[in-house]
Every structure is written in C-alpha cells, then in structure tokens.
Design a protein around this motif. Structure first.
Motif, PDB file in Angstrom:
ATOM      1  N   MET A   1      39.684  36.492  45.903  1.00  0.00           N
ATOM      2  CA  MET A   1      40.137  35.241  45.334  1.00  0.00           C
ATOM      3  C   MET A   1      40.306  34.232  46.427  1.00  0.00           C
ATOM      4  SD  MET A   1      43.962  36.271  44.187  1.00  0.00           S
ATOM      5  CE  MET A   1      43.867  37.959  43.869  1.00  0.00           C
TER       6      MET A   1
ATOM      7  N   LYS B   1      40.198  46.348  45.823  1.00  0.00           N
ATOM      8  CA  LYS B   1      40.353  44.929  45.534  1.00  0.00           C
ATOM      9  C   LYS B   1      41.011  44.210  46.714  1.00  0.00           C
ATOM     10  CE  LYS B   1      42.232  41.370  43.069  1.00  0.00           C
ATOM     11  NZ  LYS B   1      43.277  40.430  43.414  1.00  0.00           N
TER      12      LYS B   1
ATOM     13  N   GLU C   1      39.520  41.280  49.370  1.00  0.00           N
ATOM     14  CA  GLU C   1      40.152  40.008  49.744  1.00  0.00           C
ATOM     15  C   GLU C   1      40.100  39.821  51.262  1.00  0.00           C
ATOM     16  OE1 GLU C   1      40.318  38.331  47.324  1.00  0.00           O
ATOM     17  OE2 GLU C   1      41.186  39.317  45.591  1.00  0.00           O
TER      18      GLU C   1
ATOM     19  N   ASP D   1      43.214  35.742  39.864  1.00  0.00           N
ATOM     20  CA  ASP D   1      41.799  35.865  40.217  1.00  0.00           C
ATOM     21  C   ASP D   1      40.925  35.024  39.291  1.00  0.00           C
ATOM     22  OD1 ASP D   1      42.919  38.238  41.751  1.00  0.00           O
ATOM     23  OD2 ASP D   1      40.809  38.278  42.334  1.00  0.00           O
TER      24      ASP D   1
ATOM     25  N   GLU E   1      34.516  38.863  42.800  1.00  0.00           N
ATOM     26  CA  GLU E   1      35.633  38.427  41.954  1.00  0.00           C
ATOM     27  C   GLU E   1      35.466  38.909  40.523  1.00  0.00           C
ATOM     28  OE1 GLU E   1      38.263  37.435  43.078  1.00  0.00           O
ATOM     29  OE2 GLU E   1      37.930  36.207  44.850  1.00  0.00           O
TER      30      GLU E   1
ATOM     31  N   HIS F   1      37.211  41.977  40.362  1.00  0.00           N
ATOM     32  CA  HIS F   1      38.667  41.781  40.411  1.00  0.00           C
ATOM     33  C   HIS F   1      39.215  41.408  39.041  1.00  0.00           C
ATOM     34  CE1 HIS F   1      38.362  40.715  44.969  1.00  0.00           C
ATOM     35  NE2 HIS F   1      37.856  41.874  44.663  1.00  0.00           N
TER      36      HIS F   1
HETATM   37 FE   LIG Z   1      39.998  38.290  44.170  1.00  0.00          FE
END
Ligand SMILES: [Fe+2]
Ligand SMILES: [Fe+2]
Ligand SMILES: [Fe+2]
Lengths: 254, 122, 332
Positions: free
Chosen positions: C1, C92, C96, C150, C179, C182
């Motif tokens: 994100m 996840k 990032e 997200d 993403e 995510h």
């Molecule tokens: Fe993310």
C-alpha cells in the motif's frame, strides 16, 4: 512399514522446529537491517512455517493426527518437541544469522535423507522443499562468509555467536531411544547420529571459508531435552502469544 | 522491560528515546545493482528494477526474493548500475530516421510488381 | 500500500516558484508538450526543478508510508490465527517492505539517495501517511487495514500509475499487482469476522468504528480547502483530486461493508442518487493536522521502532560497506 507412533514422533519434532523457528524469524519482518535482507529473511521464515504446515498435514492425513491449525495453535507446551535452539529469543542479527545457518544446514541434510525414505509422503515433501532449502543455505553461507571476512567486528560477532550457539544446534540431533532404531531399520530415515555427521560435513567447509573456528565438538555438551517435551522458559510465552487470537474461540473460524 | 506497545515484538526491543538523533551514513545502504529477469528458458532477460547490495553475489541473493518470489522466473542477472552505459537523452535524434530507410526492409522491395510487368510485356 | 493521496507541503512554496522561473522557457514548453502527449519522463530527461522536487517528495513519502505501514500490521504477525492467516500476513507485510524498496529506488533516480531519504524520515523532516499513526488494537484491526486501507491505497496508486514519471509508474505497476493480493486477503479475513460469531462481529464493528475517521482522512483535506496545484495536475504528478479519490473509494467499498450487515459511524453517509456522489460528515481536520504534526497515538512509537531497526542493523551494513567501490544511483 514402521509404526505410527515412531513416525508421528519424528514428524512432530521436525514440524515443531520449523514452526517455532519460522515464527521467531518472522519477528524480523519489517525490522531487518536493510530492506533487501528484510525481504529475503521474511521469505525464508515463511518457508519454514510452510514446511511445518506441510508436516502437520501429513500427520493429519496419513497418520490420523489432528487438524493442523488446532494441533499447532492449541497444544500445551509439554506436547511440543522442538529443540531449544529454535526457542531462543532473536537477540541480535548475529545470533539470528548463525542460528539460520546452523539450522538450515541441519534441515537440508535431513530433507535430503528423506528423498528415498520408505515413507512416501516424506519423499514427496523432500522433493518439494529442495529448491527452497538450496536458497536458504546459499543465503546463509554468503552472509556468514562475507560478514566474517569483511571487518573485525563482523568476524568477532560471527565467531562469538557461533560459540554461543553450537551446543544448542547440536541439540537438534537429540537421539530418541524409543523410536529411532525402528525408523532406521524401516529405512524411514538414517537416524540422528548419521545426520549429525552429515551436518558437520556441510558446515565445516563453509566455516573454513569464513575463517571461523568450529569449537571442538568433543568438548561441547549438546543441549537436549526439547525432544522429550522439556523446554526453556522462552517457549511457553511464545506459544501463548502465537495462539492468542486463535484461542479466543477455538471453535470459530478465523 | 515493556515499552507498553500493543506489539509484543516491539515490547521485546530495547527502544531508544523517541527524540534520539539517528543518522544513516551515506553509502550504508551499499551500491546499486540493476536486475534482469528471465521468465522462461529461451526468453530475453528483462530489466525489472534494482537492489542495493554490497557485492554481486548478495545482489543476486537479494534479487531472487525481491524480483522472483512470485513471478515465474528461471534465471536472473545483476549488474552494477555504475557499469551501465546508455545514450544521452539528447541523442534520441540519432534514431529518428530508422523507419524511413526502407532499403533495409522487405517491404521496400516490390518484386511482384516487377514480375507482373514482365509477364504482361510478353 | 499506501501512498496517502495527500502530499504534505513544506512551507516554502513561494521560494520554489521563483526557482521555477529560472527554468529555460523553451525546454519547459517542450517538457509540458511531451507530458500532454502522454509521453513518460525518464531519469535523464530535462525536467523543471519544481517537478523534480515535487516528485521526490511524493515518491519518498510514499516509500516511507510503506515501511512505516508495515508496523501496525506487523503488530499481529506473531498472533495471526492459523497457518493461512499467519503466512498471508507475513507475506503481506513483506510486500510492503518490498514496495518501499521499489519506491526508494524510483525516488533515487531523481537524485536523492536512499540514505538521505531514510534520514529525513527518522528526523521527522519527511512525512508518511497519517493513517499509520493509529494503533492496531485487535486482530479485527488487521482485517480492516488489509481490506480498507489497502483498498484506499489502491485507488490512489492506480491513479498515480498513470502519471508522467516513468520509474514511478513502473514501480506502481508492480505494486498494484501485489496490492490486489493484499486487498483480497484482507477482504477474506474481514468477511470471516463479519460472518462469524457475535463476538467476532462485535470485534470487527469496533475496529471499523475506530478506523473510519482515519480512512476518511486518508485522501487528504477536501478540495475546497487544499490549494492543490494546477501545475501538479498538468505535469501529471497528482492525478486526481482528494475528493475525487475519496468519492471513488466510497463508491467501491461502502456497499461492500454494508452488504455484510456492518455499520459506519456516520449518520449522514449516503450516495446522492441525483449527483451520483457520496455525502458524508466532514471528518475532523484539526485532528488530522494534529496527528500529522506528531500528536497521534503512535507517531513516537513508529519512529522509535524505525530508529531501533536502523541502529540494530547498522553493524551489518557497515561491515559490508565497500567505500572504494564506484557507486551510482539506479539508472531506470
Ligand atoms: Fe498493501
Ligand atoms: Fe530453512
Ligand atoms: Fe504497499
């Protein structure tokens, strides 16, 4: 075919090691020394937890064991059979790296030995994880060698961490009086003693390249007990934390 | 002992003061290596980004997880960014007339026209 | 994100507009024509000083947001329930950090080193997305972050991916791909709680109530108050206005929250059938600025932890440094 009890015992040891060390190593995710290494170390932690999951699934599907999530997240500390090595808190990156190096070579010789195990699920699993383990040891060797050669501080830290960790690592190969002979006879795996020697053969040349001194293995006392369910004070809090959400409601789906 | 964080991981760290001045030295994140990714055997290696690493060996180790942990990949190259030589942007005009030089191109030759003309003339 | 849509302004806009006047007018118009034609700008290209400065700031803040954003969710790595959730959460958070890596590289192509950017983060000179100054109190918070923060980040990043700077667009392309994982894993965990036991549902509703205001803050102050620069839009640095993105987010995700029988803590929230736009209570913007300026519940901890990580890893980085080597910034 060897007895379920012996196989179950071996699988639990292997899986608990992977789960607890994967869990420990994942604590570095987001906090590593440099982003690239953070990513690499996190992948390897995930791989370990993935190995544990696969082993618990074998237990569940082939040997009448419990559901993997319930087995991993609800068992009492005394039912865990991991080695003390993996229970230790992360400490600094030096300890984490050396532990990773020593454990992953042990893991590698163990899985290699399962390639022609008489227990078929072991064969399949060892094929599946081969490439992952190759990367893990490539990574570990590169770091150990480079840090030891790069600077005095790097060398000193690696040697100290090695000295502090070697007895714990030797504890991975704690023999099992109850089951080992049977497993060897049935050609499930070659036994702890054989693996221990193969492991030394693997780590020794790397340590030589790094100019690190392997402590005299005759004089160290391997740290045993974990395989019998006796643990350090670090394991109980780790398990409590790991199961904190799951145990809010063990019947619920998360 | 406890930092009173909601993160048990953080509570195990020996945190410094929030106002402490922490500075990273220039060069501490090492050198830059460009990464080239080969998706399948027989395909070209394609540039996908870069990693910071102290040497080519670790660059490759890092590139493997940063650029090939999901995508299909059979091989990677790494090369020090400092070793890449490229044209200046201002030199784009050197490539400008490429498309007009049809004597280099199959389409620049009209054989059928000539053949038909020959046949008609008979 | 997590590129918060809001670029935090430094109080020296005036000085820079003067700097702007020194740009060669001929080059400037060629540059602007190129962008208008939809061409990308690459690192070696001529670019106005202000374009470079704004991009560095934007990409750098985006990068900081990724590595700081890893912290609130990292909170639950050791407690995630069950193998699948545990692995997905680690993967996840790892992504990032990977996004941070890609974005710092993109920013470096503009001439600011990664070290300099990290230092500006640690000293507080450079900001990160405000949303990460709030705590993740329960497991439900992780599902709200994974799903809705997200999602908000995706709205922002998909817009930015159409921008004018090549290296940033390429990084965002890869980021947007990840993403989608995510969002999916977050949505899945969110639904699990929403459709679970009464306790799970209550836990989720509580988290949603606490996160709603930070989510509404995510895209930045309303268009009517923020002097968003025409130039940044023209140069395709900023691709959509704060209100536009907020509206797009509400349009896509409020129905997905409501369909699960959950509520949002805003009695005025509704889609106006005539205008097609969402109406809502204006969130407290004083609170937004208070938190940006260090007054949030987690600002101090976030920086303390980042500082710890930099300090703790320093010996590894230093040991392997090779000062004799010819160094350079990324080329593309
Ligand atoms: Fe993310
Ligand atoms: Fe491993
Ligand atoms: Fe991200």
């Amino acid at each position: 075919m060897s007895s379920n009890a012996a196989l179950t015992d071996l699988i639990i040891k292997m899986a608990d090691d992977e789960l607890v060390l994967g869990h420990r190593n994942s604590e570095w995710t987001g906090l590593g020394p440099v982003m690239e290494e953070d990513i690499a170390f996190s992948s390897m932690a995930q791989d370990k937890i993935g190995h544990a999951w696969a082993l618990y699934r074998i237990l569940h599907e082939n040997l009448g064991g419990e559901d993997p999530d319930r087995f991993a997240f609800m068992r009492p500390e005394s039912a865990f059979k991991c080695a003390h090595l993996v229970e230790m808190p992360n400490g600094g990156y030096d300890f984490s790296l050396i532990r990773h190096f020593l454990f992953d070579h042990a893991e590698t010789v163990r899985y290699e030995s399962l390639q022609d195990s008489s227990f078929e699920p072991f064969q399949l699993l060892s094929k599946k994880v081969k490439g992952e383990l190759k990367y893990h040891t490539l990574h570990a060797n590169a770091f150990i060698i480079q840090l030891s050669k790069a600077s005095e501080e790097g060398y000193a830290r690696m040697q100290t961490a090695l000295n502090d960790t070697i007895a714990l690592a030797a504890g991975i190969f704690e023999p099992s009086a109850a089951h080992e002979e049977e497993l060897i006879a049935e050609k499930v795996y070659p036994g702890e003693k054989a693996l221990y020697h193969r492991w030394l053969d693997r780590i020794y040349p790397v340590l030589v390249k790094a100019s690190l001194n392997l402590p005299d293995m005759e004089t160290i006392t391997p740290v045993y007990g974990g395989r019998q369910g006796f643990h350090t004070t670090h394991l109980a809090p780790l398990l409590k934390e790991m199961g904190e959400v799951f145990n809010l409601d063990t019947e619920a789906s998360w | 002992m406890s930092n009173e964080s909601l993160d048990p991981r953080v509570n195990r760290l020996k945190l410094g003061d929030a106002s402490a001045v922490i500075k990273v030295e220039e060069g501490e994140n090492w050198n830059v290596y460009e990464v080239f990714h080969q998706e399948k055997r027989g395909a070209h290696h394609e540039h996908v980004g870069c990693v910071h690493a102290p040497d080519p060996q670790l660059a490759l180790v890092f590139a493997k997880e940063q650029f090939a942990r999901r995508k299909k990949c059979v091989n990677l190259w790494v090369v020090r960014s400092a070793d890449i030589l490229a044209f200046d942007v201002e030199d784009e005009d050197m490539f400008a007339n490429n498309l007009e030089k049809n004597y280099r191109d199959a389409s620049g030759f009209k054989v059928m026209e000539k053949i038909n003309k020959f046949k008609q003339s008979k | 994100m997590y590129g918060g849509g809001y670029i935090f302004d430094e109080p020296n806009g005036k000085q820079l507009r003067e700097e702007q006047q020194h740009d060669d007018p001929g080059k400037l118009s060629a540059f602007e024509e190129r962008i208008a034609r939809g061409e990308k700008i690459e690192p070696g290209d001529w670019m106005p000083a202000e374009y470079r400065r704004q991009l560095i700031r934007l990409i750098e803040q985006h990068a900081h947001s990724e590595i700081i954003g890893a912290l609130p969710e990292g909170t639950w790595i050791t407690r995630a329930p069950g193998f699948k959730r545990k692995l997905a959460l680690i993967a996840k958070v790892q992504d990032e950090i990977g996004h941070g890596q890609l974005l710092y590289n993109a920013a470096e192509t503009l001439g600011k080193s990664r070290e300099a950017m990290i230092n500006d983060l640690l000293s507080g000179k450079s900001k990160y997305s405000n949303v990460f100054n709030y705590p993740a109190k329960t497991w439900a918070d992780v599902t709200v972050i994974g799903f809705l923060i997200d999602a908000a980040a995706i709205v922002n990043q998909v817009a930015n991916a159409k921008g004018s700077y090549g290296p940033y667009c390429r990084a965002l392309e890869r980021i947007c791909y990840e993403e989608s994982f995510h969002l999916k894993q977050g949505h899945d965990a969110f639904i699990e709680l929403a459709t679970g036991t009464p306790e799970q549902k209550a836990m989720l509703q509580d988290a949603l109530n606490r996160w709603w205001q930070p989510i509404m803050h995510f895209f930045g102050p309303p268009d009517k108050t923020s002097q968003h620069s025409e130039k940044l839009m023209q140069w395709k640095v900023k691709m959509a206005s704060n209100d536009e993105m907020r509206n797009q987010f509400l349009d896509s995700y409020v129905p997905k929250i409501w369909e699960l029988g959950l509520t949002l803590p805003d009695p005025l929230l509704r889609k106006n059938a005539d205008t097609g736009r969402w109406e809502y209570t204006d969130p407290n913007w004083d609170e937004f600025f208070r938190v940006i300026n260090g007054g949030g519940p987690c600002n101090a901890e976030r920086l303390q932890v980042r500082k710890w990580a930099e300090e703790e890893g320093r010996w590894v980085r230093k040991a392997l440094m090779n000062p004799a080597e010819r160094r350079s910034l990324p080329v593309a």
